[in-house]
Design an enzyme around this catalytic site. Structure first.
Site, short mmCIF file in Angstrom:
data_model
loop_
_atom_site.label_atom_id
_atom_site.label_comp_id
_atom_site.label_asym_id
_atom_site.label_seq_id
_atom_site.Cartn_x
_atom_site.Cartn_y
_atom_site.Cartn_z
N LYS A 41 33.28 75.64 17.95
CA LYS A 41 32.19 74.90 17.30
C LYS A 41 31.27 74.28 18.36
CE LYS A 41 35.24 70.88 16.89
NZ LYS A 41 36.24 70.22 16.02
N ARG A 132 39.15 62.05 6.44
CA ARG A 132 37.86 62.57 6.86
C ARG A 132 37.55 63.83 6.05
NH1 ARG A 132 36.73 64.73 12.95
NH2 ARG A 132 38.07 66.38 12.15
N TYR A 248 14.05 52.08 37.08
CA TYR A 248 13.52 51.25 35.99
C TYR A 248 14.30 49.96 35.86
CZ TYR A 248 10.79 55.19 34.14
OH TYR A 248 9.89 56.20 33.96
N MET A 296 14.90 59.81 32.58
CA MET A 296 14.91 61.01 31.74
C MET A 296 15.23 62.28 32.53
SD MET A 296 11.98 62.56 29.23
CE MET A 296 11.88 61.15 28.19
C1 LIG Z 1 37.52 70.26 16.62
C2 LIG Z 1 38.75 70.58 15.87
C3 LIG Z 1 39.86 71.18 16.51
C4 LIG Z 1 39.94 71.30 18.02
O1 LIG Z 1 40.31 70.05 18.54
P1 LIG Z 1 40.49 69.79 20.12
O2 LIG Z 1 40.94 68.38 20.18
O3 LIG Z 1 39.16 69.99 20.71
O4 LIG Z 1 41.49 70.76 20.61
C5 LIG Z 1 40.91 71.60 15.74
N1 LIG Z 1 40.91 71.43 14.39
C6 LIG Z 1 39.88 70.82 13.73
C7 LIG Z 1 39.96 70.64 12.27
C8 LIG Z 1 38.78 70.37 14.46
O5 LIG Z 1 37.78 69.75 13.81
#
Ligand SMILES: *Cc1c(COP(=O)(O)O)cnc(C)c1O
Length: 352
Positions: A41, A132, A248, A296
């Site tokens: 992802k 969640r 800055y 930046m």
């Molecule tokens: C992002 C995610 C993972 C991977 O988790 P890591 O801690 O990056 O290994 C696995 N399962 C779900 C549901 C996730 O959202």
């Protein structure tokens, strides 16, 4: 970003695909023969989904997870034969995309289950404590029978904290779901979960961060390799003659005799502004602290007594200052350092 010449690049982001592949092998070994999926992802945690997914496929990964439907559609183009799962599931009126693109949703709610109806294989997420995503572990009876469940899954809340009471509670709650709901594969462990031991493995590991070099065992030495090097260009070297300040807000005072180098990396590149007067850069093996505010497009580093000149490259991320270390300095996690890596960096992929 399009590059006129390697010398014109403000910063070079080098990603070692060999290290990512080695990390996949390390995680597979830790799973003791259980298959290992790959979570890609967020553009493979900022490292670039196309080269990363191809490298992992070549290393033997077949099951991939992304967060969003559009990420899955992109991944389908990269890996025509992969088994692709969408963590956020089927949003209203998206079911046809899953069917057209041969994607499998992770059903997180009874509404998603209902909308999916009998469109084919799906995954089911049981919420064992995160609050969640997923169907509450106390509501298993509300799940309709007859679903064709490929992966039955849940997600750890605090797997990186060995001994956290939720770890064993979640394993118990998930084991109960596994015994009650028909499925093909059960999957609980993210990267850190894989290091909690065999009882957390079930049928399929589901790591993300450790593939990309984030230490899944923060209390121990990292079992994985950091594949990321970020080389920033020195665009100016300054000798300070009179007491003054840099950057800055004049937040960092300078003494006469100090030497600074200005590097073409800034918060627009994902070098977090919180690293102002906190970050560390390496010139070869010599440590040079970030002084004053991150701006930046630029940071200033103190190179008093360090030999360097305009045009040289310095390690903004590398073997001495890994994403995990920078994250500690910035009060965040390595995940955020990686996913913030900008598209403005010239990217170079090494290894295959
Ligand atoms: C992002 C995610 C993972 C991977 O988790 P890591 O801690 O990056 O290994 C696995 N399962 C779900 C549901 C996730 O959202």
């Amino acid at each position: 970003m399009l590059l006129t010449s390697i010398k014109s690049a403000g910063a070079l982001l080098e990603i070692d695909l060999g290290a990512v592949r080695a990390n996949y092998r390390t995680l597979s070994k830790q799973l003791n023969g259980k298959p290992c999926a790959a979570v890609v992802k967020a553009d493979a945690y900022g490292l670039g989904v196309e080269p990363i997914a191809k490298a992992l496929w070549e290393e033997g990964a077949r099951t991939f997870f992304v967060a969003l439907i559009d990420e899955a559609v992109q991944l389908r183009q990269i890996l025509p034969d992969a088994d692709i799962h969408v963590l956020c599931g089927n949003l209203p009126d998206t079911e046809h995309i899953f069917c057209d693109q041969r994607l499998t949703p992770v059903l997180n709610s009874l509404e998603q289950v209902q909308r999916w109806a009998n469109r084919g294989p799906c995954n089911l997420h049981i919420d064992t404590g995160m609050n969640r995503l997923g169907i509450d572990y106390q509501q298993l009876d509300a799940i309709p029978s007859g679903l064709d469940i490929d992966i039955l899954m849940s997600h750890f809340v605090a797997a990186d904290e060995v001994g956290h009471p939720l770890n064993s509670l979640q394993i118990d709650r998930f084991s109960h779901a596994v015994s009650k709901i028909e499925h093909k594969r059960a999957s609980l462990s993210n990267s850190a979960g894989i290091y909690l031991g065999d009882h957390a493995h079930f049928d399929l590991g589901r790591p993300g961060c450790a593939l990309y070099g984030i230490n899944p065992t923060p209390h121990l030495e990292s079992p994985v390799l950091n594949p990321v090097t970020l080389k920033g260009r020195i665009v100016q070297v300054l000798k300070i003659d009179t007491p003054s300040s840099v950057g800055y807000g004049a937040t960092y005072n300078l003494q006469a005799g100090q030497k600074l180098a200005t590097i073409a990396v800034g918060y627009a590149d994902g070098y977090l502004r919180y690293l102002s007067s906190k970050g560390v850069v390496y010139v070869g093996d010599q440590k040079a602290p970030v002084v004053g505010r991150v701006s930046m497009d630029l940071i200033s580093i103190d190179v008093t007594n360090i030999d360097c000149k305009e045009g040289d490259l310095v390690d903004v991320i590398g073997k001495h200052n890994t994403p995990d270390l920078l994250a500690d300095l910035a009060g965040t996690i390595g995940y955020e350092i990686l996913t913030s890596l900008s598209r403005r960096y010239h990217r170079v992929y090494r290894g295959t």
